[in-house]
Design an enzyme around this catalytic site. Sequence first.
Site, PDB file in Angstrom:
ATOM      1  N   LYS A  22       0.839  -1.209   0.000  1.00  0.00           N
ATOM      2  CA  LYS A  22       0.000   0.000   0.000  1.00  0.00           C
ATOM      3  C   LYS A  22       0.870   1.255   0.000  1.00  0.00           C
ATOM      4  O   LYS A  22       0.675   2.154  -0.817  1.00  0.00           O
ATOM      5  CB  LYS A  22      -0.889  -0.008   1.253  1.00  0.00           C
ATOM      6  CG  LYS A  22      -1.551   1.320   1.551  1.00  0.00           C
ATOM      7  CD  LYS A  22      -2.453   1.239   2.756  1.00  0.00           C
ATOM      8  CE  LYS A  22      -1.782   1.503   4.086  1.00  0.00           C
ATOM      9  NZ  LYS A  22      -1.409   2.921   4.327  1.00  0.00           N
ATOM     10  N   ASN A  23       1.840   1.290   0.911  1.00  0.00           N
ATOM     11  CA  ASN A  23       2.629   2.515   1.077  1.00  0.00           C
ATOM     12  C   ASN A  23       3.605   2.764  -0.070  1.00  0.00           C
ATOM     13  O   ASN A  23       4.209   3.837  -0.146  1.00  0.00           O
ATOM     14  CB  ASN A  23       3.379   2.494   2.416  1.00  0.00           C
ATOM     15  CG  ASN A  23       2.441   2.666   3.587  1.00  0.00           C
ATOM     16  OD1 ASN A  23       1.245   2.922   3.396  1.00  0.00           O
ATOM     17  ND2 ASN A  23       2.958   2.516   4.788  1.00  0.00           N
ATOM     18  N   CYS A 116      -4.318  12.454  13.603  1.00  0.00           N
ATOM     19  CA  CYS A 116      -4.870  11.115  13.442  1.00  0.00           C
ATOM     20  C   CYS A 116      -4.866  10.444  14.800  1.00  0.00           C
ATOM     21  O   CYS A 116      -4.477  11.054  15.797  1.00  0.00           O
ATOM     22  CB  CYS A 116      -4.086  10.312  12.429  1.00  0.00           C
ATOM     23  SG  CYS A 116      -2.581   9.610  13.077  1.00  0.00           S
ATOM     24  N   ARG A 121       0.790  14.345  13.989  1.00  0.00           N
ATOM     25  CA  ARG A 121       1.332  14.061  12.647  1.00  0.00           C
ATOM     26  C   ARG A 121       1.462  15.312  11.771  1.00  0.00           C
ATOM     27  O   ARG A 121       0.724  15.484  10.792  1.00  0.00           O
ATOM     28  CB  ARG A 121       0.511  12.987  11.936  1.00  0.00           C
ATOM     29  CG  ARG A 121       0.628  11.658  12.627  1.00  0.00           C
ATOM     30  CD  ARG A 121      -0.058  10.565  11.873  1.00  0.00           C
ATOM     31  NE  ARG A 121       0.745   9.989  10.821  1.00  0.00           N
ATOM     32  CZ  ARG A 121       0.331   9.037  10.008  1.00  0.00           C
ATOM     33  NH1 ARG A 121      -0.894   8.573  10.109  1.00  0.00           N
ATOM     34  NH2 ARG A 121       1.123   8.553   9.079  1.00  0.00           N
ATOM     35  N   ASP A 304       5.085   0.349  11.889  1.00  0.00           N
ATOM     36  CA  ASP A 304       3.892  -0.326  11.358  1.00  0.00           C
ATOM     37  C   ASP A 304       3.816  -1.803  11.755  1.00  0.00           C
ATOM     38  O   ASP A 304       2.835  -2.466  11.447  1.00  0.00           O
ATOM     39  CB  ASP A 304       3.838  -0.206   9.825  1.00  0.00           C
ATOM     40  CG  ASP A 304       3.426   1.186   9.378  1.00  0.00           C
ATOM     41  OD1 ASP A 304       3.004   1.990  10.226  1.00  0.00           O
ATOM     42  OD2 ASP A 304       3.522   1.470   8.165  1.00  0.00           O
ATOM     43  N   ARG A 396      -8.568  -0.758   4.726  1.00  0.00           N
ATOM     44  CA  ARG A 396      -7.696   0.281   4.149  1.00  0.00           C
ATOM     45  C   ARG A 396      -6.355  -0.314   3.728  1.00  0.00           C
ATOM     46  O   ARG A 396      -5.731   0.178   2.796  1.00  0.00           O
ATOM     47  CB  ARG A 396      -7.425   1.383   5.187  1.00  0.00           C
ATOM     48  CG  ARG A 396      -8.623   2.255   5.476  1.00  0.00           C
ATOM     49  CD  ARG A 396      -8.214   3.414   6.364  1.00  0.00           C
ATOM     50  NE  ARG A 396      -6.904   3.888   5.943  1.00  0.00           N
ATOM     51  CZ  ARG A 396      -5.961   4.345   6.750  1.00  0.00           C
ATOM     52  NH1 ARG A 396      -6.172   4.426   8.033  1.00  0.00           N
ATOM     53  NH2 ARG A 396      -4.803   4.742   6.269  1.00  0.00           N
TER      54      ARG A 396
HETATM   55  C1  UD1 Z   1       4.450   6.732   6.631  1.00  0.00           C
HETATM   56  C2  UD1 Z   1       3.568   5.532   6.448  1.00  0.00           C
HETATM   57  C3  UD1 Z   1       3.101   5.010   7.802  1.00  0.00           C
HETATM   58  C4  UD1 Z   1       4.296   4.744   8.702  1.00  0.00           C
HETATM   59  C5  UD1 Z   1       5.213   5.966   8.772  1.00  0.00           C
HETATM   60  C6  UD1 Z   1       6.499   5.713   9.528  1.00  0.00           C
HETATM   61  C7  UD1 Z   1       2.557   5.881   4.299  1.00  0.00           C
HETATM   62  C8  UD1 Z   1       1.332   6.220   3.531  1.00  0.00           C
HETATM   63  N1  UD1 Z   1       2.434   5.906   5.630  1.00  0.00           N
HETATM   64  O1  UD1 Z   1       3.680   7.757   7.254  1.00  0.00           O
HETATM   65  O2  UD1 Z   1       2.375   3.806   7.588  1.00  0.00           O
HETATM   66  O3  UD1 Z   1       3.859   4.422   9.996  1.00  0.00           O
HETATM   67  O4  UD1 Z   1       5.569   6.389   7.439  1.00  0.00           O
HETATM   68  O5  UD1 Z   1       7.220   4.690   8.931  1.00  0.00           O
HETATM   69  O6  UD1 Z   1       3.592   5.551   3.749  1.00  0.00           O
HETATM   70  N2  UD1 Z   1       7.034  14.244  11.103  1.00  0.00           N
HETATM   71  C9  UD1 Z   1       7.161  15.577  11.450  1.00  0.00           C
HETATM   72  N3  UD1 Z   1       6.972  16.525  10.466  1.00  0.00           N
HETATM   73  C10 UD1 Z   1       6.693  16.189   9.166  1.00  0.00           C
HETATM   74  C11 UD1 Z   1       6.567  14.832   8.829  1.00  0.00           C
HETATM   75  C12 UD1 Z   1       6.738  13.874   9.830  1.00  0.00           C
HETATM   76  O7  UD1 Z   1       7.413  15.904  12.605  1.00  0.00           O
HETATM   77  O8  UD1 Z   1       6.553  17.083   8.338  1.00  0.00           O
HETATM   78  C13 UD1 Z   1       7.224  13.192  12.151  1.00  0.00           C
HETATM   79  C14 UD1 Z   1       5.954  12.404  12.432  1.00  0.00           C
HETATM   80  O9  UD1 Z   1       5.119  13.066  13.344  1.00  0.00           O
HETATM   81  C15 UD1 Z   1       6.526  11.106  12.967  1.00  0.00           C
HETATM   82  C16 UD1 Z   1       7.779  10.919  12.136  1.00  0.00           C
HETATM   83  O10 UD1 Z   1       8.115  12.220  11.648  1.00  0.00           O
HETATM   84  O11 UD1 Z   1       6.863  11.225  14.316  1.00  0.00           O
HETATM   85  C17 UD1 Z   1       7.646   9.943  10.984  1.00  0.00           C
HETATM   86  O12 UD1 Z   1       6.600  10.359  10.129  1.00  0.00           O
HETATM   87  P1  UD1 Z   1       6.618  10.055   8.556  1.00  0.00           P
HETATM   88  O13 UD1 Z   1       7.807   9.227   8.231  1.00  0.00           O
HETATM   89  O14 UD1 Z   1       6.406  11.322   7.841  1.00  0.00           O
HETATM   90  O15 UD1 Z   1       5.306   9.166   8.405  1.00  0.00           O
HETATM   91  P2  UD1 Z   1       4.215   9.252   7.266  1.00  0.00           P
HETATM   92  O16 UD1 Z   1       4.864   9.539   5.962  1.00  0.00           O
HETATM   93  O17 UD1 Z   1       3.080  10.106   7.695  1.00  0.00           O
END
Ligand code: UD1
Length: 418
Positions: A22-23, A116, A121, A304, A396
């Site tokens: 999915k990701n 979420c 996030r 995950d 999902r």
């Molecule tokens: C993606 C995955 C999700 C997985 C996560 C971590 C998808 C669709 N989802 O989510 O399943 O659990 O990676 O492997 O691929 N952060 C910030 N600022 C930002 C962005 C992130 O502070 O602008 C922080 C987040 O709050 C979190 C960490 O960085 O603590 C990791 O987040 P991120 O790697 O961005 O996760 P997602 O891309 O949302």
Amino acid sequence: MDKLVIEGGRELKGEVRIAGAKNAALPLMAAAILAPGQTTLHNVPDLVDVGTMAEVLEGLGISVDRRNDAMALDATTITSDTAPYELVKTMRASFYALGALVGRLGRAKVSLPGGCAWGPRPVDIHLKGLEALGVKTQLDRGYILADARKMRGCRFVLDFPSVGASVNLLLAAVAAKGETVLENVAREPEVTNLARMLIAMGAPIEGAGTTAFHIEGGHSLNAVDFHVIPDRIEAGTYLAAVGRAGGDVTLVGANPDHLSIILDRSVEAGLKIAVRNDRIRVQSSGKLHPVDIQTEVFPGFATDMQAQWIAMMTGAEGSCLVEDTIYPDRFTHVPELIRLGANIAMRDNIAQVTGPVKLVGAPVMSTDLRASASLVIAALAAKGRTEISRIYHLDRGYERLEEKFAVLGAKIWREEDE
Ligand code: UD1
């Protein structure tokens, strides 16, 4: 709304085919926005989140045609620059439309995703990176308005190797004239899969799979045929189910390289694992040792897989600590697992799991995607009947979950919830 009914206590035996990730599929679908013409993706999983991304693309004027696991995306003309709140609020990855629209049209209007179940996030790194590329962004009634007329290559160091920010910045940077260096990017296989697709489309990118991308932006991109990598989290979920419920299952179509730490920790926990090409055989003797884990960015233990690991560790002989350093609040499964008889104590972002416990079926509630998977694992091992409500979370991210477990010998079916 459907619920899942499981009569637990049966060992799992046989083969299960792992679907596309999915990701990985979601960023590749967003990348199709960048190329006029028809992109065809293969090994696309049949999931609600993939359907949501298809709706986002259709809203932009892209035609989406799905046949089995292939998806044709015709992005010859883009007729809108907007990803609406109604879709983005249901799936955060819709926010990838931002980087891709900026790249294709030079402008975008994309809803901010919001929080979420596991905390705030934020998307600050996505926006800081776009600003560094010269994209002007402003918030207007819940939407990010982006103007990329002055976009150009830059050097940008991500504060944290965020998966989502790496995807969005890569999608925008391939269109920014000149050289862009993105440092401290995510090395998750799903990000590497995207970089490889962009390279196939004609974007000169060096560093796929490392912590820095060197991108020569501004080349025109071609629509391509491309394969989605196998879902490492789906594979890990079936593995953990065998670990907790017992049995002998071969995961077919998996990529063991993406599962290294999960396989290593599972061997430490007492599972017998045999890898041959894309087949991973998992055998359980019925005994598990407690193994501590701490979630980390790739190649560390994936957040995950944290919930599924806790479910498996309820069967281990002794105590272990499971710490989530990526999402400290991601423990909504714990109170539900306790309803099934698990012995788990929480301290901040660390769960102490003590086993072995005899789980007993009960009505429980799904709270998010991977939390739901952990409830399925526990229910498969529990004595008697478990009913899991709100299973739209599972739909999902898991393709035909109940069919796949039923083939492995589980008593599991879907019913309409009153
Ligand atoms: C993606 C995955 C999700 C997985 C996560 C971590 C998808 C669709 N989802 O989510 O399943 O659990 O990676 O492997 O691929 N952060 C910030 N600022 C930002 C962005 C992130 O502070 O602008 C922080 C987040 O709050 C979190 C960490 O960085 O603590 C990791 O987040 P991120 O790697 O961005 O996760 P997602 O891309 O949302």
